[in-house]
Design an enzyme around this catalytic site. Structure first.
Site, PDB file in Angstrom:
ATOM      1  N   THR A 158     -36.802   5.368 -50.046  1.00 17.15           N
ATOM      2  CA  THR A 158     -36.275   5.428 -48.675  1.00 17.15           C
ATOM      3  C   THR A 158     -37.304   4.864 -47.702  1.00 17.15           C
ATOM      4  O   THR A 158     -38.493   5.203 -47.774  1.00 17.15           O
ATOM      5  CB  THR A 158     -35.919   6.890 -48.316  1.00 17.15           C
ATOM      6  OG1 THR A 158     -34.947   7.336 -49.256  1.00 17.15           O
ATOM      7  CG2 THR A 158     -35.361   6.991 -46.902  1.00 17.15           C
TER       8      THR A 158
ATOM      9  N   CYS B  50     -63.742   0.270 -47.216  1.00 15.46           N
ATOM     10  CA  CYS B  50     -63.399   0.918 -48.478  1.00 15.46           C
ATOM     11  C   CYS B  50     -64.618   1.157 -49.359  1.00 15.46           C
ATOM     12  O   CYS B  50     -64.537   1.922 -50.296  1.00 15.46           O
ATOM     13  CB  CYS B  50     -62.368   0.082 -49.225  1.00 15.46           C
ATOM     14  SG  CYS B  50     -60.970  -0.310 -48.191  1.00 15.46           S
TER      15      CYS B  50
HETATM   16  N1  PLP Z   1     -56.756  -6.526 -48.310  1.00 20.46           N
HETATM   17  C1  PLP Z   1     -57.704  -6.659 -47.380  1.00 20.46           C
HETATM   18  C2  PLP Z   1     -58.355  -7.999 -47.182  1.00 20.46           C
HETATM   19  C3  PLP Z   1     -58.088  -5.562 -46.606  1.00 20.46           C
HETATM   20  O1  PLP Z   1     -59.030  -5.694 -45.684  1.00 20.46           O
HETATM   21  C4  PLP Z   1     -57.462  -4.312 -46.836  1.00 20.46           C
HETATM   22  C5  PLP Z   1     -57.891  -3.108 -46.099  1.00 20.46           C
HETATM   23  O2  PLP Z   1     -59.020  -2.976 -45.709  1.00 20.46           O
HETATM   24  C6  PLP Z   1     -56.449  -4.238 -47.808  1.00 20.46           C
HETATM   25  C7  PLP Z   1     -56.123  -5.355 -48.530  1.00 20.46           C
HETATM   26  C8  PLP Z   1     -55.706  -2.952 -48.060  1.00 20.46           C
HETATM   27  O3  PLP Z   1     -54.789  -2.708 -47.027  1.00 20.46           O
HETATM   28  P1  PLP Z   1     -54.214  -1.223 -46.793  1.00 20.46           P
HETATM   29  O4  PLP Z   1     -55.311  -0.423 -46.185  1.00 20.46           O
HETATM   30  O5  PLP Z   1     -53.059  -1.389 -45.868  1.00 20.46           O
HETATM   31  O6  PLP Z   1     -53.796  -0.713 -48.119  1.00 20.46           O
END
Ligand code: PLP
Length: 393
Positions: free
Chosen positions: A236, A324
């Site tokens: 959904t 991250c």
């Molecule tokens: N790809 C890139 C280049 C990113 O900078 C990020 C997030 O930092 C992502 C993918 C992942 O995106 P999301 O946080 O929406 O999962």
């Protein structure tokens, strides 16, 4: 001074206009867009509008846009969905500087028997096109290369790469999570087959993304279940977030050029002043091909984390490496791939700006940063306060 937010590659503020648009979809227009009744049907129409708005930013047809839950899901779907659909081919080509949302999936597929080629980059984070051309062969199922790097802002020549890859009849995906809304796109005139974007990187909400799938591209669905998204992504729909993403894309499409100019002016002012006032500072990444909002600067012989903590005391938010990977003291995989010396990679700070930053905030940061660097250098067992450079190459 209130918070100075220079961490827009990690996430962005939701635009007021986006927030307003999302409001009614929680307690008033809460119907299920798949329902037969009028109450749900009106919500379905809003999803259609949002799809048009996303397609407007990408320059594609609305039927080529699938809504997902985030950039990570878009990347996972593109990669897994392609290798599943293009059965028989066992090779994937990517780069060493991709986001973990791409690299981790590719490495998992490698463990399952696929051949994965991770192309290296030079000292400025640039790809070698000839090396890529050599690698693309009859066994290649997919080439997945990011549009713009989240840590350095370096932009690859994706249109040229897409043209070369697809001319060999290989599917081409690009992770444009950092590029969408910052770089004008016109997919109707491009050879890109698949493109990922994420709501929270372009002043939309978290928990929503989109995947562009060029008409005719074979792709197996990643999420299985109901018939949502024409059977291409079950589950959904997150209606408020989709509506918000649509509005965010509309705003980005309207303002992209003007905002880029303004943001670039602020970024350049910040970068120029820090290089001038802080000895042992260097920019990481190709300065001629970069997102307008990003600068990644190494302050040699000091810890990036220590700089972040001191900036934080002044209310300034930045990042060391990608969002991250912060929390780990390993130097970023992107800077390592570029061969940035250990002493510089450890002291790297990413400032990423947005339309909401002001010149006053830039001036405030320029005022605080040299003092922070000097103080940390005094404490450094390697150099002490006499450090004046030079920086390692
Ligand atoms: N790809 C890139 C280049 C990113 O900078 C990020 C997030 O930092 C992502 C993918 C992942 O995106 P999301 O946080 O929406 O999962």
């Amino acid at each position: 001074m209130k918070t100075v937010y220079f961490d827009n590659n990690a996430t962005t503020k939701v635009a007021e206009e986006v927030y307003e648009q999302m409001g009614p979809f929680f307690c008033e227009l809460y119907g299920n867009p798949s329902s037969m009744h009028t109450f749900g049907g009106q919500v379905g129409r809003k999803i259609r509008d949002a799809r048009e708005q996303v397609a407007g930013l990408l320059g594609c047809e609305s039927g080529e846009v699938i809504f997902t839950s985030c950039g990570t899901e878009s990347d996972n779907t593109a990669i897994r969905g392609t290798v599943d659909a293009v059965a028989g081919r066992r090779k994937i080509i990517t780069t060493r500087v991709e986001h973990p949302a791409v690299l981790t999936v590719c490495r998992e597929l490698e463990n399952k028997g696929f051949t994965v080629v991770e192309l290296g980059v030079d000292g400025q984070g640039r790809l070698d096109m000839a090396q890529l051309e050599e690698e693309v062969d009859d066994d290649t199922a997919l080439v997945t290369i990011m549009y713009a790097n989240n840590e350095t802002g370096v932009v690859f020549d994706i249109e040229r790469i897409a043209e070369m890859v697809t001319s060999r009849e290989v599917v081409f995906h690009t992770d444009a999570v950092q590029a969408a809304g910052k770089i004008p796109l016109n997919l109707s005139k491009s050879n890109i087959d698949l493109l990922s974007l994420s709501g929270h990187k372009l002043h939309g909400p978290k928990g929503v993304g989109a995947l562009y799938v060029r008409r005719g591209t074979r792709l197996s669905p990643f999420m299985l279940g109901g018939h949502q998204e024409s059977g291409r992504r079950a589950g959904t729909e997150n209606v408020p977030a989709i509506v918000g993403l649509g509005r965010a894309c509309e705003l980005a499409a309207k303002n992209i050029e003007e905002e880029n100019k303004r943001v670039k002016y602020l970024r350049d002012k910040l970068e120029g002043a820090l290089l001038e006032k802080c000895p042992g500072a260097r920019v990481n990444g190709d300065k001629d091909n970069r997102l307008a909002n990003t600068t990644n600067i190494s302050f040699e012989y000091i810890e990036g984390e220590a700089i972040l903590l001191m900036l934080d005391k002044y209310g300034i938010c930045a990042s060391s490496g990608s969002a991250c990977t912060s929390g780990s003291l390993e130097p970023s995989h992107v800077l390592r791939a570029m061969g940035v010396p250990f002493t510089a990679a450890h002291g790297s700070i990413r400032f990423s700006l947005s339309r909401y930053n002001t010149e006053k905030e830039v001036d405030y940061t320029i005022e605080k940063m040299p003092g922070i660097v000097n103080k940390l250098r005094e404490l450094s067992p390697f150099v002490g306060s006499h450090f004046t450079g030079p920086v390692s190459k």
